[in-house]
Design an enzyme around this catalytic site. Sequence first.
Site, PDB file in Angstrom:
ATOM      1  N   GLU A 255      -0.222  -6.259   5.100  1.00 23.11           N
ATOM      2  CA  GLU A 255       0.988  -5.931   4.759  1.00 23.11           C
ATOM      3  C   GLU A 255       2.212  -6.971   5.297  1.00 23.11           C
ATOM      4  O   GLU A 255       2.867  -7.672   4.777  1.00 23.11           O
ATOM      5  CB  GLU A 255       1.607  -4.491   5.004  1.00 23.11           C
ATOM      6  CG  GLU A 255       1.048  -3.296   4.289  1.00 23.11           C
ATOM      7  CD  GLU A 255       1.481  -1.993   4.804  1.00 23.11           C
ATOM      8  OE1 GLU A 255       1.260  -1.267   3.969  1.00 23.11           O
ATOM      9  OE2 GLU A 255       1.966  -1.935   5.869  1.00 23.11           O
TER      10      GLU A 255
ATOM     11  N   SER B 199       0.856  -1.197  -0.049  1.00 23.47           N
ATOM     12  CA  SER B 199       0.024   0.026   0.034  1.00 23.47           C
ATOM     13  C   SER B 199       0.745   1.194   0.019  1.00 23.47           C
ATOM     14  O   SER B 199       1.935   1.203   0.277  1.00 23.47           O
ATOM     15  CB  SER B 199      -0.731  -0.052   1.164  1.00 23.47           C
ATOM     16  OG  SER B 199      -1.543  -1.278   1.291  1.00 23.47           O
TER      17      SER B 199
ATOM     18  N   GLY C 293      -0.146   3.947   6.518  1.00 27.84           N
ATOM     19  CA  GLY C 293      -1.616   4.031   5.740  1.00 27.84           C
ATOM     20  C   GLY C 293      -2.629   2.889   6.142  1.00 27.84           C
ATOM     21  O   GLY C 293      -3.728   2.728   5.418  1.00 27.84           O
TER      22      GLY C 293
END
Length: 277
Positions: free
Chosen positions: A111, A32, A105
Amino acid sequence: MTDTIESAKRAAAQQAVKDHFKPSAAYVGIGSGTTVVYVVDAIKEASTNPDVRFVPTGSQSRQVIEKAGLTPIEFNSLPDDVMLEVAFDGADEVDEDLNCIKGGGACLFQEKLVATRAKKFVCVADYRKNQSRLLTNWPSIPIEVAPIAVPAVLRVLRSLGSSNPKVREISGLVKTDQDFYIVDAPFKTLLTPSDVSAGKGKGDGSDGTWEVNQLSKAINNITGVLEVGIFSGINGVQAEALREKKENNDVVYGAQKPVAVYFGMQDGSVKTQTAKE
Protein backbone atom coordinates in the site's frame (compact mmCIF):
# COMPACT_ATOMS: atom_id res chain seq x y z
CA MET A 1 -25.95 -1.65 10.65
CA THR A 2 -24.14 -3.64 7.96
CA ASP A 3 -26.32 -2.13 5.23
CA THR A 4 -25.66 1.37 6.61
CA ILE A 5 -21.90 0.84 6.60
CA GLU A 6 -21.89 -0.59 3.07
CA SER A 7 -24.03 2.29 1.81
CA ALA A 8 -21.62 4.73 3.45
CA LYS A 9 -18.63 3.07 1.75
CA ARG A 10 -20.37 3.14 -1.63
CA ALA A 11 -21.30 6.82 -1.33
CA ALA A 12 -17.76 7.80 -0.32
CA ALA A 13 -16.22 5.80 -3.15
CA GLN A 14 -18.49 7.30 -5.78
CA GLN A 15 -17.77 10.86 -4.65
CA ALA A 16 -14.01 10.28 -4.42
CA VAL A 17 -13.90 8.85 -7.94
CA LYS A 18 -16.04 11.67 -9.29
CA ASP A 19 -13.70 14.27 -7.79
CA HIS A 20 -10.31 12.67 -8.48
CA PHE A 21 -10.51 10.16 -11.35
CA LYS A 22 -9.95 11.46 -14.86
CA PRO A 23 -11.82 9.26 -17.37
CA SER A 24 -8.75 9.33 -19.66
CA ALA A 25 -6.33 8.23 -16.90
CA ALA A 26 -3.71 5.68 -17.99
CA TYR A 27 -2.32 4.40 -14.65
CA VAL A 28 -4.25 4.16 -11.37
CA GLY A 29 -3.39 2.62 -8.01
CA ILE A 30 -5.97 0.47 -6.24
CA GLY A 31 -5.66 -0.38 -2.57
CA SER A 32 -6.98 -3.20 -0.43
CA GLY A 33 -10.05 -3.64 1.72
CA THR A 34 -13.80 -3.73 1.35
CA THR A 35 -14.24 -0.08 0.36
CA VAL A 36 -12.14 -0.34 -2.80
CA VAL A 37 -14.70 -2.69 -4.36
CA TYR A 38 -16.98 0.32 -4.72
CA VAL A 39 -14.09 2.45 -5.97
CA VAL A 40 -13.38 -0.03 -8.77
CA ASP A 41 -17.07 -0.18 -9.70
CA ALA A 42 -17.22 3.62 -9.95
CA ILE A 43 -14.03 3.77 -12.01
CA LYS A 44 -15.29 1.12 -14.41
CA GLU A 45 -18.36 3.24 -15.11
CA ALA A 46 -16.39 6.47 -15.53
CA SER A 47 -13.33 5.35 -17.52
CA THR A 48 -13.14 6.16 -21.23
CA ASN A 49 -9.63 4.74 -21.76
CA PRO A 50 -9.70 1.07 -22.81
CA ASP A 51 -5.95 0.85 -22.15
CA VAL A 52 -6.08 2.05 -18.54
CA ARG A 53 -3.91 -0.07 -16.24
CA PHE A 54 -4.39 -0.61 -12.51
CA VAL A 55 -1.64 -1.26 -9.98
CA PRO A 56 -2.99 -3.30 -7.04
CA THR A 57 -1.54 -3.22 -3.53
CA GLY A 58 -1.90 -6.97 -3.11
CA SER A 59 -3.56 -10.18 -4.22
CA GLN A 60 -6.96 -9.16 -2.84
CA SER A 61 -7.13 -5.91 -4.80
CA ARG A 62 -5.82 -7.68 -7.91
CA GLN A 63 -8.81 -10.05 -7.70
CA VAL A 64 -11.20 -7.10 -7.39
CA ILE A 65 -9.69 -5.48 -10.49
CA GLU A 66 -9.84 -8.70 -12.50
CA LYS A 67 -13.41 -9.46 -11.40
CA ALA A 68 -14.45 -6.04 -12.74
CA GLY A 69 -12.98 -6.95 -16.13
CA LEU A 70 -10.16 -4.42 -15.81
CA THR A 71 -6.42 -4.90 -16.34
CA PRO A 72 -4.00 -5.10 -13.38
CA ILE A 73 -0.23 -4.79 -13.75
CA GLU A 74 2.59 -5.42 -11.32
CA PHE A 75 4.09 -2.45 -9.51
CA ASN A 76 7.57 -3.29 -10.75
CA SER A 77 6.40 -3.28 -14.38
CA LEU A 78 5.61 0.44 -14.34
CA PRO A 79 7.86 2.42 -16.70
CA ASP A 80 10.52 4.36 -14.80
CA ASP A 81 9.16 7.74 -15.83
CA VAL A 82 5.51 7.00 -14.99
CA MET A 83 3.71 8.23 -11.90
CA LEU A 84 0.27 6.88 -11.07
CA GLU A 85 -2.23 9.64 -11.75
CA VAL A 86 -4.09 8.78 -8.56
CA ALA A 87 -4.17 6.00 -5.97
CA PHE A 88 -7.36 5.12 -4.10
CA ASP A 89 -7.19 3.20 -0.84
CA GLY A 90 -8.97 2.78 2.46
CA ALA A 91 -7.76 3.24 6.05
CA ASP A 92 -8.29 1.76 9.49
CA GLU A 93 -8.29 5.20 11.14
CA VAL A 94 -7.67 8.80 10.03
CA ASP A 95 -6.90 11.80 12.25
CA GLU A 96 -7.72 15.47 11.70
CA ASP A 97 -4.33 16.06 9.99
CA LEU A 98 -5.11 13.21 7.54
CA ASN A 99 -2.52 10.89 9.07
CA CYS A 100 -3.68 7.30 8.60
CA ILE A 101 -3.30 3.90 10.17
CA LYS A 102 -3.35 1.17 7.53
CA GLY A 103 -2.50 -2.51 7.51
CA GLY A 104 -5.61 -4.10 8.97
CA GLY A 105 -5.78 -6.13 5.79
CA ALA A 106 -2.07 -7.07 5.98
CA CYS A 107 -1.05 -5.22 2.80
CA LEU A 108 0.67 -2.18 4.29
CA PHE A 109 4.08 -2.42 2.57
CA GLN A 110 2.58 -2.65 -0.91
CA GLU A 111 0.00 0.00 0.00
CA LYS A 112 2.82 2.38 0.82
CA LEU A 113 4.69 1.49 -2.37
CA VAL A 114 1.65 2.41 -4.45
CA ALA A 115 0.80 5.54 -2.46
CA THR A 116 4.32 6.91 -2.78
CA ARG A 117 4.28 6.35 -6.56
CA ALA A 118 1.08 8.38 -7.02
CA LYS A 119 0.68 12.02 -7.88
CA LYS A 120 -2.01 11.97 -5.23
CA PHE A 121 -3.35 9.43 -2.77
CA VAL A 122 -7.08 9.64 -2.04
CA CYS A 123 -8.49 7.80 0.96
CA VAL A 124 -12.02 6.38 1.05
CA ALA A 125 -13.59 5.19 4.30
CA ASP A 126 -16.75 5.09 6.37
CA TYR A 127 -17.68 7.27 9.33
CA ARG A 128 -16.22 4.86 11.91
CA LYS A 129 -12.67 5.62 10.74
CA ASN A 130 -12.91 9.38 11.35
CA GLN A 131 -11.17 10.30 14.62
CA SER A 132 -9.38 13.42 15.86
CA ARG A 133 -6.25 11.40 16.81
CA LEU A 134 -4.84 8.05 15.75
CA LEU A 135 -5.25 5.10 18.12
CA THR A 136 -8.54 6.44 19.45
CA ASN A 137 -10.71 3.50 18.39
CA TRP A 138 -8.27 1.45 16.32
CA PRO A 139 -6.22 -0.43 18.93
CA SER A 140 -2.74 -0.86 17.46
CA ILE A 141 -0.13 -0.04 14.80
CA PRO A 142 0.31 -2.80 12.19
CA ILE A 143 3.97 -3.52 11.39
CA GLU A 144 5.36 -5.82 8.69
CA VAL A 145 8.24 -7.83 10.13
CA ALA A 146 10.69 -10.44 8.84
CA PRO A 147 9.86 -13.77 10.55
CA ILE A 148 13.41 -14.27 11.86
CA ALA A 149 13.34 -10.83 13.51
CA VAL A 150 9.99 -11.09 15.33
CA PRO A 151 11.32 -11.73 18.89
CA ALA A 152 13.84 -8.88 18.61
CA VAL A 153 11.26 -6.48 17.15
CA LEU A 154 8.75 -7.29 19.90
CA ARG A 155 11.42 -6.56 22.52
CA VAL A 156 12.23 -3.16 21.00
CA LEU A 157 8.55 -2.27 20.62
CA ARG A 158 8.02 -2.92 24.32
CA SER A 159 10.98 -0.65 25.10
CA LEU A 160 9.33 2.08 22.99
CA GLY A 161 6.22 1.85 25.15
CA SER A 162 3.98 -0.61 23.35
CA SER A 163 1.92 -2.32 26.02
CA ASN A 164 1.56 -5.78 24.47
CA PRO A 165 2.73 -6.17 20.86
CA LYS A 166 1.69 -9.46 19.28
CA VAL A 167 2.10 -11.33 16.03
CA ARG A 168 -1.28 -11.35 14.27
CA GLU A 169 -3.04 -14.70 14.18
CA ILE A 170 -6.23 -15.58 12.28
CA SER A 171 -6.51 -19.36 12.01
CA GLY A 172 -2.74 -19.38 12.22
CA LEU A 173 -0.06 -16.74 11.76
CA VAL A 174 -0.98 -14.08 9.20
CA LYS A 175 1.55 -13.72 6.37
CA THR A 176 1.77 -10.85 3.91
CA ASP A 177 2.35 -11.08 0.15
CA GLN A 178 6.06 -10.68 1.00
CA ASP A 179 5.82 -13.75 3.29
CA PHE A 180 6.41 -11.51 6.32
CA TYR A 181 4.43 -11.47 9.56
CA ILE A 182 2.22 -8.67 10.86
CA VAL A 183 2.88 -7.46 14.39
CA ASP A 184 0.10 -5.38 15.97
CA ALA A 185 1.60 -2.94 18.49
CA PRO A 186 -0.71 -1.01 20.87
CA PHE A 187 0.39 2.47 21.94
CA LYS A 188 -1.29 5.35 23.72
CA THR A 189 -3.31 7.72 21.52
CA LEU A 190 -0.84 9.48 19.21
CA LEU A 191 -0.15 13.21 19.27
CA THR A 192 -0.09 15.50 16.25
CA PRO A 193 2.70 18.04 15.74
CA SER A 194 0.33 20.77 16.97
CA ASP A 195 -0.21 18.82 20.21
CA VAL A 196 3.54 18.81 20.84
CA SER A 197 3.75 22.54 20.06
CA ALA A 198 0.93 23.14 22.56
CA GLY A 199 2.85 21.30 25.28
CA LYS A 200 0.58 18.26 25.48
CA GLY A 201 3.56 15.93 25.48
CA LYS A 202 7.13 15.63 24.23
CA GLY A 203 6.07 13.20 21.52
CA ASP A 204 9.43 11.38 21.46
CA GLY A 205 8.45 8.57 23.84
CA SER A 206 10.50 9.91 26.76
CA ASP A 207 7.37 10.89 28.70
CA GLY A 208 5.17 8.07 27.43
CA THR A 209 3.75 10.12 24.54
CA TRP A 210 4.46 9.67 20.85
CA GLU A 211 3.85 12.07 17.98
CA VAL A 212 2.71 10.39 14.75
CA ASN A 213 5.81 11.08 12.65
CA GLN A 214 8.29 10.39 15.44
CA LEU A 215 6.75 7.00 16.25
CA SER A 216 6.68 6.05 12.57
CA LYS A 217 10.39 6.86 12.25
CA ALA A 218 11.29 5.03 15.48
CA ILE A 219 9.52 1.84 14.39
CA ASN A 220 10.89 1.98 10.85
CA ASN A 221 14.40 2.19 12.31
CA ILE A 222 14.04 -1.19 14.05
CA THR A 223 16.12 -3.83 12.30
CA GLY A 224 13.79 -6.45 10.86
CA VAL A 225 10.88 -4.08 10.17
CA LEU A 226 9.95 -3.83 6.50
CA GLU A 227 7.30 -1.14 6.94
CA VAL A 228 5.02 0.45 9.53
CA GLY A 229 1.31 1.08 9.00
CA ILE A 230 1.45 4.80 9.76
CA PHE A 231 0.91 6.95 6.67
CA SER A 232 2.08 10.44 7.58
CA GLY A 233 4.42 13.19 6.45
CA ILE A 234 3.88 14.94 3.13
CA ASN A 235 1.27 14.21 0.47
CA GLY A 236 1.74 13.79 -3.26
CA VAL A 237 1.03 17.41 -4.16
CA GLN A 238 3.59 18.62 -1.61
CA ALA A 239 6.14 16.09 -2.85
CA GLU A 240 5.68 17.27 -6.43
CA ALA A 241 6.20 20.89 -5.39
CA LEU A 242 9.46 19.96 -3.66
CA ARG A 243 10.65 18.02 -6.69
CA GLU A 244 9.93 20.96 -8.99
CA LYS A 245 11.83 23.37 -6.73
CA LYS A 246 14.57 20.79 -6.16
CA GLU A 247 14.71 21.97 -2.56
CA ASN A 248 15.09 18.51 -1.11
CA ASN A 249 17.20 15.92 -2.89
CA ASP A 250 15.81 13.19 -0.63
CA VAL A 251 12.27 13.62 -1.94
CA VAL A 252 11.56 11.54 -5.03
CA TYR A 253 8.13 10.23 -4.15
CA GLY A 254 6.28 10.76 -0.93
CA ALA A 255 2.50 10.62 -1.16
CA GLN A 256 2.25 8.81 2.14
CA LYS A 257 -0.54 11.05 3.37
CA PRO A 258 -3.75 11.53 1.36
CA VAL A 259 -4.67 14.84 -0.24
CA ALA A 260 -8.28 14.13 0.69
CA VAL A 261 -10.30 11.65 2.72
CA TYR A 262 -13.91 10.80 1.87
CA PHE A 263 -15.99 9.53 4.77
CA GLY A 264 -19.35 7.97 3.97
CA MET A 265 -21.74 8.98 6.74
CA GLN A 266 -24.64 7.14 8.38
CA ASP A 267 -27.24 9.42 6.79
CA GLY A 268 -25.97 8.76 3.26
CA SER A 269 -23.98 11.99 2.93
CA VAL A 270 -20.23 12.20 2.34
CA LYS A 271 -17.87 14.23 4.52
CA THR A 272 -14.67 15.35 2.81
CA GLN A 273 -11.50 16.31 4.65
CA THR A 274 -8.76 17.90 2.58
CA ALA A 275 -5.11 18.62 3.27
CA LYS A 276 -4.34 21.79 5.18
CA GLU A 277 -2.13 24.32 3.42
